[in-house]
Each structure stands twice: as structure tokens, then as C-alpha cells.
Design a protein around this motif. Structure first.
Motif, PDB file in Angstrom:
ATOM      1  N   ALA A  41      37.636  28.902  33.536  1.00 16.84           N
ATOM      2  CA  ALA A  41      38.644  27.954  34.019  1.00 16.84           C
ATOM      3  C   ALA A  41      38.968  28.153  35.499  1.00 16.84           C
ATOM      4  O   ALA A  41      39.616  27.304  36.100  1.00 16.84           O
ATOM      5  N   GLY A  42      38.542  29.269  36.060  1.00 15.53           N
ATOM      6  CA  GLY A  42      38.868  29.538  37.458  1.00 15.53           C
ATOM      7  C   GLY A  42      40.340  29.844  37.655  1.00 15.53           C
ATOM      8  O   GLY A  42      40.936  29.500  38.671  1.00 15.53           O
ATOM      9  N   VAL A  43      40.941  30.486  36.652  1.00 19.16           N
ATOM     10  CA  VAL A  43      42.360  30.862  36.691  1.00 19.16           C
ATOM     11  C   VAL A  43      42.412  32.379  36.554  1.00 19.16           C
ATOM     12  O   VAL A  43      41.675  32.948  35.756  1.00 19.16           O
ATOM     13  N   ILE A  91      41.818  24.708  32.395  1.00 19.12           N
ATOM     14  CA  ILE A  91      41.784  25.454  31.136  1.00 19.12           C
ATOM     15  C   ILE A  91      41.065  24.631  30.066  1.00 19.12           C
ATOM     16  O   ILE A  91      40.245  25.153  29.307  1.00 19.12           O
ATOM     17  N   ALA A  92      41.375  23.324  30.017  1.00 18.99           N
ATOM     18  CA  ALA A  92      40.722  22.442  29.038  1.00 18.99           C
ATOM     19  C   ALA A  92      39.210  22.446  29.249  1.00 18.99           C
ATOM     20  O   ALA A  92      38.438  22.503  28.284  1.00 18.99           O
ATOM     21  N   LEU A 109      46.695  33.563  33.397  1.00 16.89           N
ATOM     22  CA  LEU A 109      46.348  32.989  32.100  1.00 16.89           C
ATOM     23  C   LEU A 109      47.071  33.736  30.979  1.00 16.89           C
ATOM     24  O   LEU A 109      47.590  33.115  30.044  1.00 16.89           O
ATOM     25  N   SER A 110      47.155  35.038  31.089  1.00 13.02           N
ATOM     26  CA  SER A 110      47.868  35.840  30.099  1.00 13.02           C
ATOM     27  C   SER A 110      49.349  35.452  30.057  1.00 13.02           C
ATOM     28  O   SER A 110      49.937  35.328  28.979  1.00 13.02           O
ATOM     29  N   GLN A 111      49.944  35.250  31.231  1.00  9.27           N
ATOM     30  CA  GLN A 111      51.350  34.845  31.287  1.00  9.27           C
ATOM     31  C   GLN A 111      51.556  33.469  30.673  1.00  9.27           C
ATOM     32  O   GLN A 111      52.569  33.222  30.010  1.00  9.27           O
ATOM     33  N   ILE A 112      50.598  32.561  30.875  1.00  7.58           N
ATOM     34  CA  ILE A 112      50.684  31.229  30.262  1.00  7.58           C
ATOM     35  C   ILE A 112      50.659  31.364  28.746  1.00  7.58           C
ATOM     36  O   ILE A 112      51.494  30.784  28.044  1.00  7.58           O
ATOM     37  N   ILE A 132      36.462  32.943  22.495  1.00  6.90           N
ATOM     38  CA  ILE A 132      36.345  33.251  23.919  1.00  6.90           C
ATOM     39  C   ILE A 132      37.439  34.260  24.253  1.00  6.90           C
ATOM     40  O   ILE A 132      38.593  34.083  23.866  1.00  6.90           O
ATOM     41  N   SER A 133      37.088  35.317  24.967  1.00  9.41           N
ATOM     42  CA  SER A 133      38.095  36.303  25.371  1.00  9.41           C
ATOM     43  C   SER A 133      38.946  35.727  26.496  1.00  9.41           C
ATOM     44  O   SER A 133      38.563  34.753  27.151  1.00  9.41           O
ATOM     45  N   LEU A 134      40.085  36.351  26.707  1.00 13.65           N
ATOM     46  CA  LEU A 134      40.973  35.941  27.789  1.00 13.65           C
ATOM     47  C   LEU A 134      40.231  36.021  29.126  1.00 13.65           C
ATOM     48  O   LEU A 134      40.315  35.108  29.950  1.00 13.65           O
ATOM     49  N   ARG A 135      39.486  37.089  29.305  1.00 14.95           N
ATOM     50  CA  ARG A 135      38.738  37.282  30.546  1.00 14.95           C
ATOM     51  C   ARG A 135      37.667  36.197  30.720  1.00 14.95           C
ATOM     52  O   ARG A 135      37.479  35.669  31.821  1.00 14.95           O
ATOM     53  N   GLN A 136      36.979  35.842  29.634  1.00 19.30           N
ATOM     54  CA  GLN A 136      35.954  34.788  29.707  1.00 19.30           C
ATOM     55  C   GLN A 136      36.578  33.448  30.071  1.00 19.30           C
ATOM     56  O   GLN A 136      36.050  32.722  30.914  1.00 19.30           O
TER      57      GLN A 136
END
Length: 142
Positions: free
Chosen positions: A45-47, A70-71, A52-55, A36-40
Motif C-alpha cells: 500500500a505504500g503506507v 490500502i484497498a 498502518l498498525s495505528q489505523i 497478508i502480514s502487516l508488513r506486507q
């Protein structure tokens, strides 16, 4: 105070810096294995994508609520992320415990009841055998 004893506050403060990086790495690994891509994942996850990248880079520590989102996006148990983030303690028990925790059909309450029954059987058997079965993740078959 500088000893290797486990002072609650000292232990927590010492681990805080690593937790953000650890959970970020874990999420990144899970995302990669799910292809799954970061964007997907951000959309699932609705984030937000930047958050999400910073996490993932360990720059932000997500709340339990964000970890749950995220889970859900990764289709893994929230408990796995909670343990990785240091919110929950690791529960030993092997593949059975992992399977119960990962089951998406059971409610959290049902999972806890099953785990409580399982642990009570293990304690009962350990007491009757006079051995420390709780330390061994594999129990006798049969």
C-alpha cells in the motif's frame, strides 16, 4: 436537540469516535482473510508499518487517499473501505451492485453509469408494479 432526530452535525460527531476503530478492524479482517502480514500490506500500500498498525488499532483515521492505497494493497474496492469509514453511504442493491463496485477492470465512471442504469430500471419497475421494489435487495428473476 437531545432527541433521537438526525441532526447532521450531531450524527457525525457521535460516530467519529467509532469510525477509526471500525475501519481499522475491517482492514485487519480483510488483511487476515487475504493472509497478508502487516508488513506486507504496508509495502503493497505504500503506507508506513507503524501508521498502518495505528489505523488497525483505531488510533488513527486514514484519509480517503490512504484508504485507496490500502484497498489497492488488499485488492479490494476502495468503495468498500470508504463505506466502512463513513466516507460513502451504503448503497443497497445486493450482489450485483457489489460485483460492479468490486470490478477492477471498470473505471469509476463506468461503474457509476452501470449503477445509475440499474437503479433507473429498478425505479421504473417499482413504479409500474406499484410496489416498493427499491427496499428489497432481490429482484424478480427472468
Amino acid at each position: 436537540m437531545g432527541s433521537t432526530g438526525e441532526s447532521g452535525i450531531d450524527q457525525v460527531t457521535g460516530k467519529v469516535a467509532d469510525l477509526g476503530r471500525d475501519i481499522g478492524e475491517y482492514i485487519k479482517q480483510q488483511r487476515a482473510s487475504a493472509k497478508i502480514s502487516l508488513r506486507q500490506l504496508s509495502k503493497l500500500a505504500g503506507v508506513s508499518n507503524p501508521y498502518l498498525s495505528q489505523i488497525e488499532r483505531g488510533l488513527r483515521r486514514p484519509s480517503a487517499e490512504i484508504l485507496q492505497q490500502i484497498a489497492k494493497g488488499l485488492r479490494i474496492s476502495a468503495e468498500a473501505l470508504y463505506v466502512q469509514a463513513g466516507i460513502l453511504d451504503v448503497v443497497e442493491g445486493g450482489p450485483l451492485v457489489d460485483a460492479i463496485r468490486a470490478d477492477e477492470v471498470l473505471t469509476e465512471r463506468q461503474k457509476q453509469v452501470l449503477l445509475d442504469v440499474y437503479e433507473s430500471f429498478r425505479r421504473e419497475n417499482a413504479a409500474s408494479q406499484g410496489s416498493d421494489v427499491e427496499r428489497a435487495p432481490e429482484s424478480q428473476e427472468g
